[in-house]
Design a protein around this motif. Sequence first.
Motif, PDB file in Angstrom:
ATOM      1  N   ARG A  83       0.829  -1.204   0.000  1.00 62.66           N
ATOM      2  CA  ARG A  83       0.000   0.000   0.000  1.00 62.66           C
ATOM      3  C   ARG A  83       0.865   1.255   0.000  1.00 62.66           C
ATOM      4  NH1 ARG A  83      -1.307   2.907   4.205  1.00 62.66           N
ATOM      5  NH2 ARG A  83      -0.879   1.261   5.706  1.00 62.66           N
ATOM      6  N   LEU A  84       1.920   1.277   0.805  1.00 64.67           N
ATOM      7  CA  LEU A  84       2.802   2.449   0.864  1.00 64.67           C
ATOM      8  C   LEU A  84       3.598   2.622  -0.429  1.00 64.67           C
ATOM      9  CD1 LEU A  84       3.986   2.272   4.564  1.00 64.67           C
ATOM     10  CD2 LEU A  84       2.610   4.079   3.510  1.00 64.67           C
ATOM     11  N   ARG A  85       4.002   1.526  -1.032  1.00 64.63           N
ATOM     12  CA  ARG A  85       4.719   1.634  -2.314  1.00 64.63           C
ATOM     13  C   ARG A  85       3.801   2.237  -3.375  1.00 64.63           C
ATOM     14  NH1 ARG A  85       7.430  -3.544  -3.857  1.00 64.63           N
ATOM     15  NH2 ARG A  85       9.297  -2.651  -2.967  1.00 64.63           N
ATOM     16  N   TYR A  86       2.562   1.785  -3.429  1.00 57.33           N
ATOM     17  CA  TYR A  86       1.605   2.353  -4.384  1.00 57.33           C
ATOM     18  C   TYR A  86       1.407   3.839  -4.108  1.00 57.33           C
ATOM     19  CZ  TYR A  86      -2.647   3.252  -6.976  1.00 57.33           C
ATOM     20  OH  TYR A  86      -3.566   3.788  -7.835  1.00 57.33           O
ATOM     21  N   ARG A  87       1.232   4.172  -2.850  1.00 54.31           N
ATOM     22  CA  ARG A  87       1.026   5.578  -2.461  1.00 54.31           C
ATOM     23  C   ARG A  87       2.237   6.441  -2.836  1.00 54.31           C
ATOM     24  NH1 ARG A  87       0.172   7.329   3.762  1.00 54.31           N
ATOM     25  NH2 ARG A  87       0.099   9.561   3.396  1.00 54.31           N
ATOM     26  N   ALA A  88       3.431   5.887  -2.722  1.00 54.29           N
ATOM     27  CA  ALA A  88       4.649   6.638  -3.060  1.00 54.29           C
ATOM     28  C   ALA A  88       4.692   6.990  -4.544  1.00 54.29           C
ATOM     29  CB  ALA A  88       5.892   5.831  -2.682  1.00 54.29           C
ATOM     30  N   TRP A  89       4.178   6.104  -5.377  1.00 56.21           N
ATOM     31  CA  TRP A  89       4.208   6.319  -6.827  1.00 56.21           C
ATOM     32  C   TRP A  89       2.996   7.099  -7.339  1.00 56.21           C
ATOM     33  CZ3 TRP A  89       8.042   6.165 -10.067  1.00 56.21           C
ATOM     34  CH2 TRP A  89       9.145   5.360  -9.799  1.00 56.21           C
ATOM     35  N   HIS A  90       2.011   7.335  -6.483  1.00 60.42           N
ATOM     36  CA  HIS A  90       0.777   8.011  -6.889  1.00 60.42           C
ATOM     37  C   HIS A  90       0.458   9.146  -5.930  1.00 60.42           C
ATOM     38  CE1 HIS A  90       0.607   4.011  -8.721  1.00 60.42           C
ATOM     39  NE2 HIS A  90       0.020   4.648  -9.719  1.00 60.42           N
ATOM     40  N   ARG A  91       1.375  10.092  -5.834  1.00 62.58           N
ATOM     41  CA  ARG A  91       1.276  11.193  -4.875  1.00 62.58           C
ATOM     42  C   ARG A  91       0.347  12.302  -5.332  1.00 62.58           C
ATOM     43  NH1 ARG A  91       2.914  11.169   0.047  1.00 62.58           N
ATOM     44  NH2 ARG A  91       3.222  13.399  -0.123  1.00 62.58           N
ATOM     45  N   GLY A  92       0.300  12.539  -6.601  1.00 64.31           N
ATOM     46  CA  GLY A  92      -0.455  13.680  -7.099  1.00 64.31           C
ATOM     47  C   GLY A  92       0.447  14.666  -7.822  1.00 64.31           C
ATOM     48  N   ALA A 146      13.420   0.655  -3.612  1.00 65.35           N
ATOM     49  CA  ALA A 146      14.752   0.209  -3.203  1.00 65.35           C
ATOM     50  C   ALA A 146      14.823  -0.221  -1.736  1.00 65.35           C
ATOM     51  CB  ALA A 146      15.769   1.321  -3.451  1.00 65.35           C
ATOM     52  N   ASN A 147      13.950   0.304  -0.887  1.00 65.90           N
ATOM     53  CA  ASN A 147      14.142   0.124   0.549  1.00 65.90           C
ATOM     54  C   ASN A 147      12.999  -0.521   1.318  1.00 65.90           C
ATOM     55  OD1 ASN A 147      16.763   1.685   0.957  1.00 65.90           O
ATOM     56  ND2 ASN A 147      15.505   3.173  -0.131  1.00 65.90           N
ATOM     57  N   ILE A 148      11.802  -0.471   0.809  1.00 64.78           N
ATOM     58  CA  ILE A 148      10.638  -0.796   1.642  1.00 64.78           C
ATOM     59  C   ILE A 148      10.618  -2.238   2.144  1.00 64.78           C
ATOM     60  CG2 ILE A 148       8.941  -1.448  -0.113  1.00 64.78           C
ATOM     61  CD1 ILE A 148       7.034   0.547   1.450  1.00 64.78           C
ATOM     62  N   GLU A 149      11.168  -3.167   1.403  1.00 65.64           N
ATOM     63  CA  GLU A 149      11.149  -4.569   1.847  1.00 65.64           C
ATOM     64  C   GLU A 149      11.991  -4.784   3.103  1.00 65.64           C
ATOM     65  OE1 GLU A 149       9.063  -6.888   0.792  1.00 65.64           O
ATOM     66  OE2 GLU A 149       8.271  -5.401  -0.618  1.00 65.64           O
ATOM     67  N   GLU A 150      12.932  -3.877   3.359  1.00 68.53           N
ATOM     68  CA  GLU A 150      13.778  -3.980   4.553  1.00 68.53           C
ATOM     69  C   GLU A 150      13.162  -3.284   5.763  1.00 68.53           C
ATOM     70  OE1 GLU A 150      17.444  -2.189   3.377  1.00 68.53           O
ATOM     71  OE2 GLU A 150      17.608  -3.450   1.605  1.00 68.53           O
ATOM     72  N   PHE A 151      12.114  -2.497   5.554  1.00 67.02           N
ATOM     73  CA  PHE A 151      11.545  -1.687   6.630  1.00 67.02           C
ATOM     74  C   PHE A 151      10.679  -2.526   7.555  1.00 67.02           C
ATOM     75  CE2 PHE A 151      11.484   2.550   4.059  1.00 67.02           C
ATOM     76  CZ  PHE A 151      12.869   2.579   4.093  1.00 67.02           C
ATOM     77  N   ASP A 152      10.932  -2.376   8.852  1.00 70.51           N
ATOM     78  CA  ASP A 152      10.064  -2.994   9.846  1.00 70.51           C
ATOM     79  C   ASP A 152       8.889  -2.059  10.111  1.00 70.51           C
ATOM     80  OD1 ASP A 152      11.079  -0.911  11.419  1.00 70.51           O
ATOM     81  OD2 ASP A 152      12.276  -2.228  12.688  1.00 70.51           O
ATOM     82  N   SER A 153       8.024  -2.437  10.997  1.00 68.62           N
ATOM     83  CA  SER A 153       6.815  -1.669  11.266  1.00 68.62           C
ATOM     84  C   SER A 153       7.130  -0.248  11.743  1.00 68.62           C
ATOM     85  CB  SER A 153       5.958  -2.397  12.304  1.00 68.62           C
ATOM     86  OG  SER A 153       4.743  -1.729  12.495  1.00 68.62           O
ATOM     87  N   ALA A 154       8.134  -0.101  12.594  1.00 69.56           N
ATOM     88  CA  ALA A 154       8.491   1.228  13.105  1.00 69.56           C
ATOM     89  C   ALA A 154       9.009   2.126  11.984  1.00 69.56           C
ATOM     90  CB  ALA A 154       9.540   1.108  14.215  1.00 69.56           C
ATOM     91  N   THR A 155       9.786   1.565  11.076  1.00 68.91           N
ATOM     92  CA  THR A 155      10.303   2.354   9.954  1.00 68.91           C
ATOM     93  C   THR A 155       9.177   2.688   8.980  1.00 68.91           C
ATOM     94  OG1 THR A 155      12.407   1.201  10.232  1.00 68.91           O
ATOM     95  CG2 THR A 155      12.129   2.486   8.214  1.00 68.91           C
ATOM     96  N   LEU A 156       8.245   1.771   8.803  1.00 74.74           N
ATOM     97  CA  LEU A 156       7.077   2.069   7.971  1.00 74.74           C
ATOM     98  C   LEU A 156       6.260   3.214   8.579  1.00 74.74           C
ATOM     99  CD1 LEU A 156       5.895  -1.512   6.949  1.00 74.74           C
ATOM    100  CD2 LEU A 156       7.094   0.162   5.523  1.00 74.74           C
ATOM    101  N   ASP A 157       6.203   3.256   9.905  1.00 72.45           N
ATOM    102  CA  ASP A 157       5.532   4.383  10.580  1.00 72.45           C
ATOM    103  C   ASP A 157       6.209   5.702  10.221  1.00 72.45           C
ATOM    104  OD1 ASP A 157       3.778   2.635  11.868  1.00 72.45           O
ATOM    105  OD2 ASP A 157       4.845   2.723  13.799  1.00 72.45           O
ATOM    106  N   ARG A 158       7.531   5.706  10.211  1.00 70.85           N
ATOM    107  CA  ARG A 158       8.288   6.921   9.878  1.00 70.85           C
ATOM    108  C   ARG A 158       8.033   7.337   8.430  1.00 70.85           C
ATOM    109  NH1 ARG A 158      14.365   6.033  11.730  1.00 70.85           N
ATOM    110  NH2 ARG A 158      14.449   8.308  11.571  1.00 70.85           N
TER     111      ARG A 158
END
Length: 92
Positions: free
Chosen positions: A13-22, A36-48
């Motif tokens: 969902r966040l990857r899609y949102r990153a590519w469809h900002r407006g 490049a990075n999202i697969e390495e992100f844990d829940s806390a990093t996804l929060d950031r």
Amino acid sequence: MTAGEDIAIRRKRLRYRAWHRGTKEMDLVLGPFCDANIEEFDSATLDRLEALMDEEDPPLLKWVMRQEEPPAHVDRDFLDRVVSDHQARIEQ
């Protein structure tokens, strides 16, 4: 749904949102960063990431381009990570 499935859905969902900002400019900053990075992100990093993505595009672009300083509530360390990633991509 398991925790692993939940975080996978959140990443997607966040990857899609990153590519469809407006705005195309922010798509080209956040989209490749997430790819490049999202697969390495844990829940806390996804929060950031999500907190940064909750910002409006015009001021966010100014912060990324170092045209303005971000306000105090912005996670500057995470923003710097996004900026460094973007600068490395445009220098290639």
